[in-house]
Structures are given as C-alpha cells and as structure tokens.
Design a protein around this motif. Structure first.
Motif, PDB file in Angstrom:
ATOM      1  N   LEU A 213       0.844  -1.192   0.000  1.00  0.00           N
ATOM      2  CA  LEU A 213       0.000   0.000   0.000  1.00  0.00           C
ATOM      3  C   LEU A 213       0.882   1.246   0.000  1.00  0.00           C
ATOM      4  O   LEU A 213       1.869   1.302   0.711  1.00  0.00           O
ATOM      5  CB  LEU A 213      -0.863  -0.018   1.263  1.00  0.00           C
ATOM      6  CG  LEU A 213      -2.322   0.332   1.025  1.00  0.00           C
ATOM      7  CD1 LEU A 213      -2.919  -0.654   0.046  1.00  0.00           C
ATOM      8  CD2 LEU A 213      -3.076   0.298   2.313  1.00  0.00           C
ATOM      9  N   GLN A 214       0.516   2.226  -0.783  1.00  0.00           N
ATOM     10  CA  GLN A 214       1.375   3.403  -0.886  1.00  0.00           C
ATOM     11  C   GLN A 214       0.733   4.644  -0.298  1.00  0.00           C
ATOM     12  O   GLN A 214       1.257   5.742  -0.412  1.00  0.00           O
ATOM     13  CB  GLN A 214       1.739   3.651  -2.358  1.00  0.00           C
ATOM     14  CG  GLN A 214       2.491   2.524  -3.002  1.00  0.00           C
ATOM     15  CD  GLN A 214       3.859   2.318  -2.396  1.00  0.00           C
ATOM     16  OE1 GLN A 214       4.402   3.189  -1.734  1.00  0.00           O
ATOM     17  NE2 GLN A 214       4.431   1.143  -2.600  1.00  0.00           N
ATOM     18  N   ASP A 215      -0.432   4.500   0.295  1.00  0.00           N
ATOM     19  CA  ASP A 215      -1.149   5.663   0.801  1.00  0.00           C
ATOM     20  C   ASP A 215      -1.129   5.630   2.334  1.00  0.00           C
ATOM     21  O   ASP A 215      -1.800   4.822   2.951  1.00  0.00           O
ATOM     22  CB  ASP A 215      -2.583   5.611   0.253  1.00  0.00           C
ATOM     23  CG  ASP A 215      -3.416   6.764   0.762  1.00  0.00           C
ATOM     24  OD1 ASP A 215      -2.923   7.560   1.580  1.00  0.00           O
ATOM     25  OD2 ASP A 215      -4.579   6.865   0.338  1.00  0.00           O
ATOM     26  N   ARG A 217      -1.581   8.478   4.207  1.00  0.00           N
ATOM     27  CA  ARG A 217      -2.003   9.796   4.670  1.00  0.00           C
ATOM     28  C   ARG A 217      -2.850   9.776   5.934  1.00  0.00           C
ATOM     29  O   ARG A 217      -2.638  10.581   6.837  1.00  0.00           O
ATOM     30  CB  ARG A 217      -2.732  10.550   3.556  1.00  0.00           C
ATOM     31  CG  ARG A 217      -1.790  11.296   2.645  1.00  0.00           C
ATOM     32  CD  ARG A 217      -2.544  11.967   1.528  1.00  0.00           C
ATOM     33  NE  ARG A 217      -3.073  10.961   0.641  1.00  0.00           N
ATOM     34  CZ  ARG A 217      -2.412  10.523  -0.423  1.00  0.00           C
ATOM     35  NH1 ARG A 217      -1.259  11.016  -0.739  1.00  0.00           N
ATOM     36  NH2 ARG A 217      -2.922   9.591  -1.180  1.00  0.00           N
ATOM     37  N   THR A 218      -3.798   8.844   6.011  1.00  0.00           N
ATOM     38  CA  THR A 218      -4.675   8.891   7.179  1.00  0.00           C
ATOM     39  C   THR A 218      -3.957   8.407   8.431  1.00  0.00           C
ATOM     40  O   THR A 218      -4.155   8.949   9.516  1.00  0.00           O
ATOM     41  CB  THR A 218      -5.968   8.111   6.893  1.00  0.00           C
ATOM     42  OG1 THR A 218      -6.622   8.773   5.806  1.00  0.00           O
ATOM     43  CG2 THR A 218      -6.896   8.105   8.089  1.00  0.00           C
ATOM     44  N   ASN A 240       7.403   6.112   0.978  1.00  0.00           N
ATOM     45  CA  ASN A 240       6.312   7.028   0.677  1.00  0.00           C
ATOM     46  C   ASN A 240       5.708   7.653   1.932  1.00  0.00           C
ATOM     47  O   ASN A 240       5.151   8.734   1.878  1.00  0.00           O
ATOM     48  CB  ASN A 240       5.209   6.305  -0.110  1.00  0.00           C
ATOM     49  CG  ASN A 240       5.254   6.692  -1.564  1.00  0.00           C
ATOM     50  OD1 ASN A 240       5.395   7.871  -1.875  1.00  0.00           O
ATOM     51  ND2 ASN A 240       5.154   5.726  -2.441  1.00  0.00           N
ATOM     52  N   GLN A 244       5.051  11.496   2.307  1.00  0.00           N
ATOM     53  CA  GLN A 244       3.713  12.022   2.593  1.00  0.00           C
ATOM     54  C   GLN A 244       3.676  12.767   3.928  1.00  0.00           C
ATOM     55  O   GLN A 244       2.902  13.710   4.080  1.00  0.00           O
ATOM     56  CB  GLN A 244       2.695  10.879   2.548  1.00  0.00           C
ATOM     57  CG  GLN A 244       2.466  10.398   1.117  1.00  0.00           C
ATOM     58  CD  GLN A 244       1.684   9.098   1.025  1.00  0.00           C
ATOM     59  OE1 GLN A 244       1.178   8.573   2.011  1.00  0.00           O
ATOM     60  NE2 GLN A 244       1.596   8.565  -0.189  1.00  0.00           N
TER      61      GLN A 244
END
Lengths: 379, 293
Positions: A213-215, A217-218, A240, A244
């Motif tokens: 997973l590359q997200d 943010r949360t 990442n 981020q």
C-alpha cells in the motif's frame, strides 16, 4: 479381417514411455551425481522487497564464485539454486518443499522476508534441513527450531537501541509508531513500545500499513493529531510515508530501525528523508579493515557498485556454511553443532557470534540521513 | 482540521479507484465480460510514461500522450489476438475473465522482464502541500481529483450526447438489435477498448506521479477497482466513479476510528455487504434505459 493399426495412438504411447523412462533416468542421475553440493536459496527476487532479496542473492553468488574458484569444498563445487518467494509465505514454503524434496538440498539460505522465514522454519526443522537466513530479523525466529539460524541481528536489539536513543539522546517522552503489518514490522513496533515505556516514555498511538500500500495519509494524520516527540517508522517499504509526512507538514523527528537504509529512499522521498536517525548493523562499507576492503573490491568489480550490509550478511553466511561443510560434509546435525560453536568470527558484516538459540550477535550503531546520504552518527 | 484532511485523503484515494473502476465498468457494460487487463494497461502506461519522460528525457506532456498511445495500442492488440477469437467462438464470460487474468499476468511479467523489480519514480520535488480551508494538498493530488471529476463529466456527456456514445449504449442494451439497426459492432467494441485503456492509462500515470511505479501496482488496483464498480453498480460507468470515491472515503474515515491495519478489510467488508444486500450497487435500482449506462 485385420484391424487397421492406430498409428497416432501407437506413436503417442511410445512417446509417453520414452518420456517416463527419461524422467526416471534423469531423476536417478540427479541423485547420483554427487560431485557438487547443492545449496538452496529462497529470496524475494520480485516485489517491494526485491532490492533486499537481490542484494542477498548477489552476496551469495559472489561467495559461491569465490569458493568454487578456490577449488570448492573438499573438492566439490557448490551449486546454488535460487527460488523466488516474493515476500509471500506460501510461495516461500512451496519453494522450500521443492528444494528439499526435488533438489534434495540439505541447506537453505533464506528466505528474505521475516514472514516467509517463519513459514519455512517448521518445514526445514521437520526435514532436518539447515535454514540459514541472511537477513530476516523477526525476534520469534529465535524459537523456531534447532536447525534455524540467521546472520542478521534480530529486530529486538534494534528497537531497544532506538528506544534508548530516543529517550536519552533526543529527550523524547512521547512516541508514535508506524509499522508494516508483517511479522517483522509488528515486532519492531512492539519491542520499541516495551522498551520506551520501560524507560518512562509514553506511546500515543500505533498505526499499521499493509505491504504494497502506498497511501499513508490517514495513518500520518492520526499521528499528526497526537503530536508525539518522535515517530518510530518500523519496517520496509515506508519511503512514501516519509514523503507524505513532509507533504502533510509533519515536522516530528522520525527514527527507524535498519530497514530505513534502502537505495531508493532519496529517489522516492527526496530531501524529506534527511535528518532521520536509525539503528544499523556495524558493517561499514568504507572500512579500511582488510576483510572488508578485500570483499568490497571484489563486489565492486563483479557488480559495479558498493555492497550494502545485506549482501555482506549473505556473503558471510555462505562462508560460514562452507566452513561447516568442509568439516561435516552434508551431515546437518554436525553443521548445526558447528554453527552453534562459532564465536567471534571475523566476518565482512562484523564480528559474528552465535548464541545457544542460533541467534547471531553483532554490534549495532546509530546512523543518520544527511544531504541524501547515509552517514555514521554514534555507537 | 483533521476531518477536512480526512475527507481530502479519502478523495485522493477515491479518485484513483474511480478512474480505474470506470475503466473496468465500461468494458463490462458494453462488451459484457469482466476484463482484468486494465490492471495491466494501468501498469504499462505508468512504466511507458516513466520511460519516455525519465529515461528518454522527453517533455512530460509528450511522454503522457505517448504513454496513453502505447496503452491504447496494447489494449487493441489484446482485443484482436485474445478476446476477438474467443468471442467469435462464443466463449462465455467466465472464459473471457480467465483469459483476461492471463493477459494481466503476461503483461506484468513482461514489464518485470524489461524494467526489473525496482521501484521507479518520476523524481518530482517533494514539498509541503498547499494549505487550503484547513487541509493540506499537493499539486499532483489536485490534478488527480480534478482529472477524475473531468473524466466523470466527460464520460457522462460522451455517453449521453454524442452519436458514438449513444451507439455504445445501444450496444450495451442489446448487441443483436444494435447490429440490426446498422451499428458497427466491431467499431464500437474497439472504441470501448480505446476509452477504457485511456482511462486506465491516465490512472496509472497519475498514481505513478503521486506515489511511485512498480510492476506489482496493478494487482491492488484490480481489487479496489472491481470493488468500486460493484459498489457503484456494475455496468454503470458513471456510478463506478462514485463507487470509487465512496471506497476511498470510507476506508480513510474508517481507519480514523479503527486500527489502521484494517484499511483493506474495511473496503472488502463494504463489498460483501453490497453483494449481499444490494448486488446491483447504489445506482442499480433503475432499469437500464433510465440510467446512462
């Protein structure tokens, strides 16, 4: 009346018979040719962890080349069979089964990933096959069996070192962890929390991310809201997350275990990856010590780049195994006992000792990222 | 502050899912089978854009156009040599699904062969995003969200207002009748693949810009893209976009309250709930004539 001969059928039958015979002959030849020692290798050669897996593979190949050039082990050449595990435990187990049952290997170098090593360990143990992973760091591997070894300091000392560094040197009193949801990430995070709380620090939150997973943010947002003194970034593929965090305006000091030092860190996270402290094996790629500089020279001439620690671990692992093979041939009980007896071996990757659980002990240091480089910070 | 950022995080993730979901949905709607190859087209486009821009040093816009061209050409080639022969033999949609999975594996395998397993990036500078209304967002992320909105509106208009779009809808309703009233089925099929590939390509390049590129990136996208199209209403193209946005939002808002390790689980729990209680998706209640797809 004569029946017409069914030619295609006859030819088909003949072909099948020939095939069966040649397979049988092939198999028996395979087990009879004993002029070489076959060693299996299971590495993550594709996927996010591929860089590590391929570094390990390079270290292994270099060591094997050197051993074979110098006449092999007791006159027998070493043959390495590399299998890809892609950091997926089920793939690693089928690779191990193939190596043990078909290639008849007595020694497996690898797997790369901790989860894969945990999955392969019982298979190796059951078959009395030596499993020697150059880089898996999950602490639980300590209890995985008598035939299981590793040549990388487990995650536990890394996390303990960083917790102490955060509390004593950075004066951090609160921390959050962001870890990869795999065996090694979970244990990095847990060991850090245990030690940091023991010192008197407070953990504000722990967040996980899935492999691939590359997200982030949360997860980062949750950490940002808690505003800790430090963030412990535990586990691979987190480049990442660093990027981020910077994009989200998080200025908190990031610290990490050895997994931070990846060749593409600055390609992905750029300058945002500067100023991170992390624990690392004491392997110094630019060391003037003869063992290291000799190794580094050979590595550079073969691959055109400098060796990092994982390749060095792998290289040492092969050398240790070849010494054991010299003494024990392919008797794994003898190899096992030989490995347990190794104390203060001067390897490329550091002074190496094995304890009674097959756990390797090597000194650790603290490094820092500065001007897009990985530099030494303190002992 | 936190909540508006949460919504934005959801929208960024959702915009990616939305684009890829619309790519799946378009083919399902018009050609009537679940094609997984957009997952591979997505990866191909990202790597092509990377090759043209970073390796060959072409201007980004030229690289973008070339990459989309490569993606579209690949999709047409796959249609010509894999799907058309199967459709001609009256293979059922399950066979086509399996074939498309094979296509996905072969293409990503080729990419692995050519580019290796390392992660690639476009090397954009990394800076703190813009602060607007209590949330932070970067230029690439704004581009992502705007693109998916433009694509949403563009697709709507295309399907409703243009002759081609109407022909596509006619074919979606009934291929025999459409062919009977003079619609060139072959041409519409190709156009569907072209648009679908272009959507997947745009998604791939944007993800490449926003995150990074590796040969495995297509797999997760298939899972989330399919989930999004089911939630939106399978076969309903604009609804797939909404489905994507919903997943992005629910995932991110979900892990605000739940441990973040459950992120993927949240998406798939929603999928299961929809499959049980609302298998036609959010927009699936109307008859096909009333919806735009």
């Amino acid at each position: 009346m004569k029946r017409k001969l069914n030619y295609p059928r006859i030819i088909g039958t003949i072909i099948i018979i020939i095939l069966i015979i040649s397979i049988v002959i092939g198999l028996s030849f395979n087990s009879q040719t004993k002029e070489e020692i076959v060693i299996g290798s299971i590495q993550a050669l594709t996927g996010e962890t591929a860089k590590h897996g391929n570094n390990v593979k390079d270290g292994i190949d270099l060591a094997v080349e050197e051993i074979n050039k110098n006449g092999g082990v007791n006159g027998k050449k070493i043959k390495i069979i590399h299998e890809d595990e892609n950091c997926i435990p089920t793939k690693a187990v089928s690779a191990a089964q193939k190596l043990i049952n078909i290639d008849k290997t007595k020694i497996i170098l690898g797997p790369t990933c901790s989860s894969s090593s945990m999955a392969v360990a019982p298979v190796a143990e059951q078959n009395k096959v030596i499993m020697f992973t150059p880089i898996s760091s999950v602490p639980a591997l300590r209890q995985a069996g008598d035939y299981i070894f590793r040549n990388r300091v487990s995650g536990e000392p890394h996390s303990i070192k960083m917790a102490n560094f955060a509390y004593n040197e950075l004066n951090a009193r609160t921390a959050s962890t962001l870890y990869i949801n795999l065996d090694n990430g979970i244990s990095y995070s847990e060991e850090f929390i245990k030690e940091f709380e023991k010192l008197g620090g407070k953990i504000l939150n722990t967040e996980a991310y899935e492999k691939g997973l590359q997200d982030f943010r949360t997860q980062l947002l949750k950490i940002k809201e808690n505003n800790p003194d430090v963030i412990y970034l535990a586990g691979q593929a987190s480049q990442n997350a660093i990027k981020q965090a910077r994009e989200l305006g998080i200025k908190t000091q990031i610290i990490a275990p050895t997994t931070l030092q990846e060749a593409d860190l600055f390609d992905i996270a750029g300058d945002s990856a500067n100023g991170i402290y992390y624990s690392y094996e004491s392997f110094d790629p630019n060391s003037k010590e003869q063992v290291v500089s000799y190794y580094q020279e050979k590595y550079k001439s073969k691959y055109g780049r400098e060796s990092e620690v994982f390749a060095a671990n792998a290289y040492d692992a092969v050398m240790l195994i070849s010494k054991a093979l010299e003494k024990c041939e392919e008797n794994t009980d003898c190899i096992k006992n030989h490995l347990y007896s190794i104390k203060n071996y001067e390897g490329v990757s550091g002074i190496t000792t094995f304890d009674k659980d097959g756990e390797v002990l090597k000194p650790l240091i603290i490094k820092k990222t500065e001007n897009r480089k990985f530099v030494f910070h303190s002992n | 502050m936190a909540f508006s950022q949460l919504i934005i995080n959801g929208l960024i993730a959702g915009a990616i899912y939305a684009l890829i979901a619309s790519s799946f949905s378009l083919i399902f709607n018009i050609i009537k089978f679940m094609d997984l190859s957009p997952g591979a087209i997505f990866v191909t486009a990202a790597f092509s854009a990377y090759a043209f821009n970073v390796l060959f040093g072409l201007h980004f816009l030229i690289a973008l156009i070339l990459a989309i061209t490569v993606a579209v050409a690949l999709a047409l080639l796959v249609n010509l040599i894999v799907y058309q022969p199967l459709i001609k033999r009256k293979s059922d949609s399950f066979t086509l699904l399996l074939a498309s999975f094979g296509v996905f594996l072969i293409i990503t395998g080729f990419i692995l062969l050519i580019f290796g397993a390392e992660v690639r990036t476009f090397g954009l500078p990394i800076t703190k995003g813009y602060e607007l209304l209590g949330f932070i967002i970067t230029k690439t992320q704004i581009t992502l969200i705007v693109t998916s909105i433009v694509v949403f509106i563009g697709l709507q208009l295309f399907m409703k207002k243009t002759k081609l779009g109407k022909a596509m809808r006619a074919m979606a309703d009934n291929k025999q009748v459409a062919s009977g009233i003079g619609i060139n089925v072959k041409k519409i099929t190709n156009i569907t693949f072209i648009i679908s590939a272009a959507l997947a390509a745009i998604a791939g390049i944007l993800v490449g810009l926003e995150q990074n590129i590796d040969h495995n990136m297509g797999f997760l996208v298939i899972l989330k893209g399919l989930t999004a199209s089911v939630i939106g209403g399978i076969g309903n193209v604009p609804a797939a976009l909404i489905g994507g946005l919903i997943i992005g939002l629910v995932e991110n808002i979900g892990i605000w309250y739940l441990p973040s390790g459950y992120k993927d689980a949240i998406a798939f729990v929603i999928l299961i709930i929809f499959l049980i209680f609302r298998p036609k998706g959010i927009f699936g209640v109307k008859t096909r004539e009333e919806t735009s797809g």
